[in-house]
Design a protein around this motif. Structure first.
Motif, short mmCIF file in Angstrom:
data_model
loop_
_atom_site.label_atom_id
_atom_site.label_comp_id
_atom_site.label_asym_id
_atom_site.label_seq_id
_atom_site.Cartn_x
_atom_site.Cartn_y
_atom_site.Cartn_z
N ILE A 7 -6.33 5.01 -1.17
CA ILE A 7 -7.43 4.24 -0.58
C ILE A 7 -7.14 2.76 -0.77
N LEU A 8 -7.11 2.02 0.33
CA LEU A 8 -6.93 0.57 0.27
C LEU A 8 -8.30 -0.07 0.13
N GLY A 9 -8.51 -0.72 -1.00
CA GLY A 9 -9.80 -1.36 -1.28
C GLY A 9 -10.58 -0.58 -2.31
N ALA A 10 -10.79 -1.18 -3.48
CA ALA A 10 -11.51 -0.52 -4.57
C ALA A 10 -12.86 -1.15 -4.82
N GLY A 11 -13.38 -1.86 -3.83
CA GLY A 11 -14.71 -2.46 -3.97
C GLY A 11 -15.79 -1.40 -3.77
N GLY A 12 -16.99 -1.85 -3.46
CA GLY A 12 -18.11 -0.94 -3.30
C GLY A 12 -17.85 0.13 -2.25
N HIS A 13 -17.38 -0.28 -1.07
CA HIS A 13 -17.12 0.70 -0.02
C HIS A 13 -15.97 1.62 -0.43
N ASP A 34 -5.50 -2.26 -4.47
CA ASP A 34 -6.42 -3.37 -4.33
C ASP A 34 -5.80 -4.57 -5.03
N ASN A 35 -5.96 -5.75 -4.48
CA ASN A 35 -5.35 -6.94 -5.06
C ASN A 35 -6.11 -7.50 -6.25
N GLN A 36 -7.34 -7.03 -6.51
CA GLN A 36 -8.15 -7.64 -7.56
C GLN A 36 -8.88 -6.64 -8.44
N SER A 37 -8.48 -5.39 -8.44
CA SER A 37 -9.22 -4.39 -9.20
C SER A 37 -8.36 -3.71 -10.25
N GLU A 38 -8.94 -3.51 -11.40
CA GLU A 38 -8.25 -2.78 -12.47
C GLU A 38 -8.20 -1.28 -12.17
N LEU A 39 -8.98 -0.82 -11.17
CA LEU A 39 -8.96 0.59 -10.79
C LEU A 39 -7.72 0.95 -9.98
N SER A 40 -6.98 -0.06 -9.51
CA SER A 40 -5.88 0.20 -8.58
C SER A 40 -4.56 0.44 -9.29
N ILE A 41 -3.68 1.12 -8.58
CA ILE A 41 -2.32 1.38 -9.09
C ILE A 41 -1.32 0.40 -8.49
N GLY A 42 -1.80 -0.53 -7.67
CA GLY A 42 -0.94 -1.53 -7.07
C GLY A 42 -1.72 -2.39 -6.10
N LYS A 43 -1.00 -3.29 -5.44
CA LYS A 43 -1.61 -4.22 -4.48
C LYS A 43 -1.47 -3.67 -3.06
N CYS A 44 -2.39 -4.05 -2.20
CA CYS A 44 -2.41 -3.56 -0.81
C CYS A 44 -1.10 -3.86 -0.09
N GLU A 45 -0.56 -5.06 -0.29
CA GLU A 45 0.67 -5.43 0.44
C GLU A 45 1.89 -4.60 0.01
N ASP A 46 1.77 -3.86 -1.08
CA ASP A 46 2.86 -2.99 -1.55
C ASP A 46 2.75 -1.57 -1.01
N ILE A 47 1.93 -1.37 0.01
CA ILE A 47 1.62 -0.04 0.54
C ILE A 47 2.86 0.77 0.87
N ARG A 48 3.90 0.16 1.42
CA ARG A 48 5.10 0.89 1.82
C ARG A 48 5.78 1.58 0.63
N GLN A 49 5.65 1.03 -0.55
CA GLN A 49 6.27 1.62 -1.74
C GLN A 49 5.63 2.95 -2.14
#
Length: 178
Positions: A7-13, A34-49
């Motif tokens: 899931i791209l985006g770890a905000g409310g939605h 997500d670029n700003q969340s501790e819930l994420s395993i990486g940043k959105c721009e790294d999606i290809r990885q």
């Protein structure tokens, strides 16, 4: 192919998207980028990885333009885009919902309604029969889209509004409170 969802985006939605995906009971693993969340395993721009470990991805941004941009990117990369339909929503078997869309809990999609790619039908929204919801639109919480209405692509209909073919009827606006 695996049944892992990214899931791209770890905000409310994004968190609503994850709860819906969990409630569906289909996915083996669900994680965020997500670029700003501790819930994420990486940043959105790294999606290809992440493509080899996640065959399915969902853009969970409330901003319609941002969601459109990421859905187009996910398709280009080759991710499968799911349709997320909460088990507590009602979707007519004669309705059509396209990929990258979510139907949240307690929403209703009635007969012959069309929900195009990348749309959000929020909690408790009602889309009556023969309606057309354009790509990357957002029908917010508690909204009623009346019979046969057409919502243009990238349109957001605010929470609690009644949408008619010609206009939004502010006289019938309501807020649901506790």
């Amino acid at each position: 192919m695996n049944k892992n969802l990214l899931i791209l985006g770890a905000g409310g939605h994004g968190r609503v998207v994850k709860e819906t995906a969990v409630a569906m009971g289909y996915f083996n693993k669900i994680n965020f980028l997500d670029n700003q969340s501790e819930l994420s395993i990486g940043k959105c721009e790294d999606i290809r990885q992440f493509y080899n470990n996640y065959s399915i991805a969902f853009a969970a941004f409330g901003d319609n333009e941002q969601r459109m941009k990421w859905i187009e990117e996910l398709i280009e990369i080759g991710f499968q885009l799911p349709i997320l339909n909460h088990p507590n929503a009602y979707v007519s078997p004669l309705a059509r919902i396209e990929v990258g869309s979510i139907v949240c809990a307690k929403a209703v999609i009635n007969t012959n309604a069309v929900i195009e790619k990348g749309s959000i039908i929020s909690i408790g929204a009602l889309v009556d029969h023969d309606c057309f919801i354009g790509e990357f639109s957002h029908i917010n919480s508690g909204t009623i889209v009346k019979v046969g209405c057409r919502i243009d692509r990238l349109k957001k209909v605010d929470a609690g509004m009644v949408y008619s073919n010609k206009n939004i009827l502010d006289n019938y606006r309501f807020e649901v409170g506790v």
